[in-house]
Design a protein around this motif. Sequence first.
Motif, PDB file in Angstrom:
ATOM      1  N   PRO A 134      -2.620   7.645   6.121  1.00 17.95           N
ATOM      2  CA  PRO A 134      -3.525   6.865   6.983  1.00 17.95           C
ATOM      3  C   PRO A 134      -3.429   5.358   6.757  1.00 17.95           C
ATOM      4  CG  PRO A 134      -4.777   8.044   5.297  1.00 17.95           C
ATOM      5  CD  PRO A 134      -3.380   8.562   5.249  1.00 17.95           C
ATOM      6  N   PHE A 135      -3.133   4.946   5.522  1.00 19.09           N
ATOM      7  CA  PHE A 135      -2.980   3.516   5.265  1.00 19.09           C
ATOM      8  C   PHE A 135      -1.725   2.982   5.950  1.00 19.09           C
ATOM      9  CE2 PHE A 135      -2.357  -0.061   2.015  1.00 19.09           C
ATOM     10  CZ  PHE A 135      -3.237  -0.901   2.683  1.00 19.09           C
ATOM     11  N   ALA A 136      -0.647   3.758   5.911  1.00 15.11           N
ATOM     12  CA  ALA A 136       0.583   3.357   6.597  1.00 15.11           C
ATOM     13  C   ALA A 136       0.348   3.243   8.100  1.00 15.11           C
ATOM     14  CB  ALA A 136       1.693   4.364   6.306  1.00 15.11           C
ATOM     15  N   ALA A 137      -0.489   4.127   8.650  1.00 13.21           N
ATOM     16  CA  ALA A 137      -0.799   4.063  10.082  1.00 13.21           C
ATOM     17  C   ALA A 137      -1.497   2.750  10.427  1.00 13.21           C
ATOM     18  CB  ALA A 137      -1.668   5.252  10.477  1.00 13.21           C
ATOM     19  N   VAL A 138      -2.383   2.282   9.537  1.00 15.68           N
ATOM     20  CA  VAL A 138      -3.061   1.002   9.752  1.00 15.68           C
ATOM     21  C   VAL A 138      -2.056  -0.153   9.644  1.00 15.68           C
ATOM     22  CG1 VAL A 138      -4.771  -0.606   8.800  1.00 15.68           C
ATOM     23  CG2 VAL A 138      -5.307   1.827   8.965  1.00 15.68           C
ATOM     24  N   LEU A 139      -1.185  -0.091   8.651  1.00 17.55           N
ATOM     25  CA  LEU A 139      -0.202  -1.159   8.442  1.00 17.55           C
ATOM     26  C   LEU A 139       0.807  -1.247   9.570  1.00 17.55           C
ATOM     27  CD1 LEU A 139       0.569  -0.676   4.630  1.00 17.55           C
ATOM     28  CD2 LEU A 139      -0.921  -2.388   5.667  1.00 17.55           C
ATOM     29  N   SER A 140       1.050  -0.147  10.256  1.00 16.17           N
ATOM     30  CA  SER A 140       2.079  -0.118  11.301  1.00 16.17           C
ATOM     31  C   SER A 140       1.763  -1.060  12.458  1.00 16.17           C
ATOM     32  CB  SER A 140       2.254   1.305  11.838  1.00 16.17           C
ATOM     33  OG  SER A 140       1.071   1.734  12.487  1.00 16.17           O
ATOM     34  N   GLY A 141       0.510  -1.468  12.586  1.00 20.84           N
ATOM     35  CA  GLY A 141       0.150  -2.372  13.669  1.00 20.84           C
ATOM     36  C   GLY A 141       0.313  -3.844  13.325  1.00 20.84           C
ATOM     37  N   HIS A 142       0.778  -4.144  12.102  1.00 20.17           N
ATOM     38  CA  HIS A 142       0.900  -5.547  11.688  1.00 20.17           C
ATOM     39  C   HIS A 142       2.353  -6.012  11.827  1.00 20.17           C
ATOM     40  CE1 HIS A 142       0.639  -9.198   9.259  1.00 20.17           C
ATOM     41  NE2 HIS A 142      -0.678  -9.102   9.354  1.00 20.17           N
ATOM     42  N   LEU A 159      -6.361  -6.970   9.050  1.00 24.08           N
ATOM     43  CA  LEU A 159      -5.675  -6.223   7.997  1.00 24.08           C
ATOM     44  C   LEU A 159      -6.072  -6.729   6.612  1.00 24.08           C
ATOM     45  CD1 LEU A 159      -3.674  -4.076   7.157  1.00 24.08           C
ATOM     46  CD2 LEU A 159      -1.829  -5.749   7.420  1.00 24.08           C
ATOM     47  N   GLU A 160      -6.191  -8.039   6.455  1.00 23.92           N
ATOM     48  CA  GLU A 160      -6.578  -8.588   5.149  1.00 23.92           C
ATOM     49  C   GLU A 160      -7.941  -8.061   4.716  1.00 23.92           C
ATOM     50  OE1 GLU A 160      -7.456 -12.879   2.941  1.00 23.92           O
ATOM     51  OE2 GLU A 160      -6.492 -12.830   4.907  1.00 23.92           O
ATOM     52  N   ASP A 161      -8.869  -7.957   5.667  1.00 24.14           N
ATOM     53  CA  ASP A 161     -10.203  -7.441   5.352  1.00 24.14           C
ATOM     54  C   ASP A 161     -10.138  -5.968   4.965  1.00 24.14           C
ATOM     55  OD1 ASP A 161     -11.331  -9.903   5.895  1.00 24.14           O
ATOM     56  OD2 ASP A 161     -11.700  -9.429   8.006  1.00 24.14           O
ATOM     57  N   ILE A 162      -9.317  -5.209   5.688  1.00 26.26           N
ATOM     58  CA  ILE A 162      -9.168  -3.782   5.378  1.00 26.26           C
ATOM     59  C   ILE A 162      -8.603  -3.598   3.979  1.00 26.26           C
ATOM     60  CG2 ILE A 162      -7.938  -1.657   5.990  1.00 26.26           C
ATOM     61  CD1 ILE A 162      -8.007  -2.602   8.911  1.00 26.26           C
ATOM     62  N   VAL A 163      -7.572  -4.369   3.657  1.00 25.73           N
ATOM     63  CA  VAL A 163      -6.942  -4.264   2.332  1.00 25.73           C
ATOM     64  C   VAL A 163      -7.943  -4.597   1.234  1.00 25.73           C
ATOM     65  CG1 VAL A 163      -5.208  -5.284   0.807  1.00 25.73           C
ATOM     66  CG2 VAL A 163      -4.607  -4.693   3.151  1.00 25.73           C
ATOM     67  N   ARG A 164      -8.730  -5.632   1.439  1.00 21.94           N
ATOM     68  CA  ARG A 164      -9.718  -6.021   0.428  1.00 21.94           C
ATOM     69  C   ARG A 164     -10.807  -4.952   0.288  1.00 21.94           C
ATOM     70  NH1 ARG A 164      -9.522 -10.959  -1.781  1.00 21.94           N
ATOM     71  NH2 ARG A 164      -8.054 -12.477  -0.911  1.00 21.94           N
ATOM     72  N   ARG A 165     -11.231  -4.345   1.422  1.00 25.18           N
ATOM     73  CA  ARG A 165     -12.246  -3.278   1.357  1.00 25.18           C
ATOM     74  C   ARG A 165     -11.713  -2.081   0.581  1.00 25.18           C
ATOM     75  NH1 ARG A 165     -13.231  -4.118   7.026  1.00 25.18           N
ATOM     76  NH2 ARG A 165     -12.228  -2.111   7.453  1.00 25.18           N
ATOM     77  N   ALA A 183       3.607   0.960  -2.146  1.00 29.50           N
ATOM     78  CA  ALA A 183       3.626  -0.178  -3.067  1.00 29.50           C
ATOM     79  C   ALA A 183       2.209  -0.666  -3.365  1.00 29.50           C
ATOM     80  CB  ALA A 183       4.468  -1.311  -2.469  1.00 29.50           C
ATOM     81  N   PHE A 184       1.354  -0.686  -2.344  1.00 35.87           N
ATOM     82  CA  PHE A 184      -0.028  -1.124  -2.538  1.00 35.87           C
ATOM     83  C   PHE A 184      -0.745  -0.199  -3.522  1.00 35.87           C
ATOM     84  CE2 PHE A 184      -4.506  -0.553  -1.438  1.00 35.87           C
ATOM     85  CZ  PHE A 184      -4.988  -1.850  -1.552  1.00 35.87           C
ATOM     86  N   LEU A 185      -0.608   1.103  -3.304  1.00 29.40           N
ATOM     87  CA  LEU A 185      -1.263   2.069  -4.188  1.00 29.40           C
ATOM     88  C   LEU A 185      -0.744   1.934  -5.613  1.00 29.40           C
ATOM     89  CD1 LEU A 185      -3.170   4.448  -4.552  1.00 29.40           C
ATOM     90  CD2 LEU A 185      -1.321   5.973  -3.828  1.00 29.40           C
ATOM     91  N   ALA A 186       0.569   1.753  -5.750  1.00 23.06           N
ATOM     92  CA  ALA A 186       1.158   1.597  -7.080  1.00 23.06           C
ATOM     93  C   ALA A 186       0.607   0.357  -7.776  1.00 23.06           C
ATOM     94  CB  ALA A 186       2.681   1.505  -6.973  1.00 23.06           C
ATOM     95  N   ALA A 187       0.420  -0.725  -7.016  1.00 20.44           N
ATOM     96  CA  ALA A 187      -0.096  -1.969  -7.598  1.00 20.44           C
ATOM     97  C   ALA A 187      -1.523  -1.792  -8.090  1.00 20.44           C
ATOM     98  CB  ALA A 187      -0.026  -3.089  -6.565  1.00 20.44           C
ATOM     99  N   VAL A 188      -2.379  -1.164  -7.276  1.00 22.72           N
ATOM    100  CA  VAL A 188      -3.772  -0.972  -7.679  1.00 22.72           C
ATOM    101  C   VAL A 188      -3.862  -0.026  -8.877  1.00 22.72           C
ATOM    102  CG1 VAL A 188      -6.039  -0.150  -6.947  1.00 22.72           C
ATOM    103  CG2 VAL A 188      -4.644  -1.484  -5.372  1.00 22.72           C
ATOM    104  N   GLU A 189      -3.045   1.029  -8.874  1.00 27.35           N
ATOM    105  CA  GLU A 189      -3.043   1.934 -10.028  1.00 27.35           C
ATOM    106  C   GLU A 189      -2.548   1.210 -11.273  1.00 27.35           C
ATOM    107  OE1 GLU A 189      -2.616   6.457  -8.373  1.00 27.35           O
ATOM    108  OE2 GLU A 189      -0.763   5.338  -8.709  1.00 27.35           O
ATOM    109  N   GLY A 190      -1.585   0.307 -11.097  1.00 23.16           N
ATOM    110  CA  GLY A 190      -1.104  -0.477 -12.229  1.00 23.16           C
ATOM    111  C   GLY A 190      -2.202  -1.349 -12.809  1.00 23.16           C
ATOM    112  N   VAL A 191      -3.027  -1.912 -11.943  1.00 22.36           N
ATOM    113  CA  VAL A 191      -4.178  -2.698 -12.399  1.00 22.36           C
ATOM    114  C   VAL A 191      -5.108  -1.821 -13.243  1.00 22.36           C
ATOM    115  CG1 VAL A 191      -6.321  -3.789 -11.627  1.00 22.36           C
ATOM    116  CG2 VAL A 191      -4.137  -4.419 -10.567  1.00 22.36           C
TER     117      VAL A 191
END
Length: 202
Positions: free
Chosen positions: A141-149, A88-94, A161-169
């Motif tokens: 689709p991102f939530a579907a990936v996160l659901s396995g963690h 998951l960490e690799d996916i998030v960074r990609r 929240a992730f999308l909001a953070a990146v857009e904030g950046v």
Amino acid sequence: MSTGKTTTLHEERARATRRKILVEATRLFARQGFHKTTVSDLARAIGMTPGALFYHFPSKRAILEAVVDRMGRGFGSYRTLLQDGGELEDIVRRVAARMLRFFAEQPEATVCLVSLATEFAGTDDPVLEKICTAYDGFIDPFAAVLSGHPKVREPRRSAIAFLAAVEGVAVQTLLRGGAVPAPELVEGLLDILNIMEKRQTS
């Protein structure tokens, strides 16, 4: 046969003009908002008359909806990246890296949907549903990936929240004129999250 070639050339030019209109509309909506951007602003940015502009789009509202749809198709392109698998960490960074590359190439496009969402929030304008649908092209689709963690309790909430953070950046990078590069702001965000995670596990 020449008539067919002429028609195809005309269609290609029309598509190119429509793309140009949407690119300039995205830039103007991101910086001025939809309501403050006039048809004259759009026409002047593209180098055509308002009448010629209306040949391609029947109204400014139609341009707005086409811009939002275009943003939605952009989010849809992340589906393949999310399906590549891995930790998951690799996916998030990609995903973050892809978003930052897109921001570097098209900063106004990154900020445009944020600007429009802010402008229309709290209204009953139908475009809000289009904006949410555009965002959901990434969030679902991102939530579907996160659901396995095991540490992600609410996948959809975390995806938003992730999308909001990146857009904030992206917004802060534009605001500060690139004084602090976007990748460094992302690393700063990750540092904060790491601190919070260590406190929870200690």
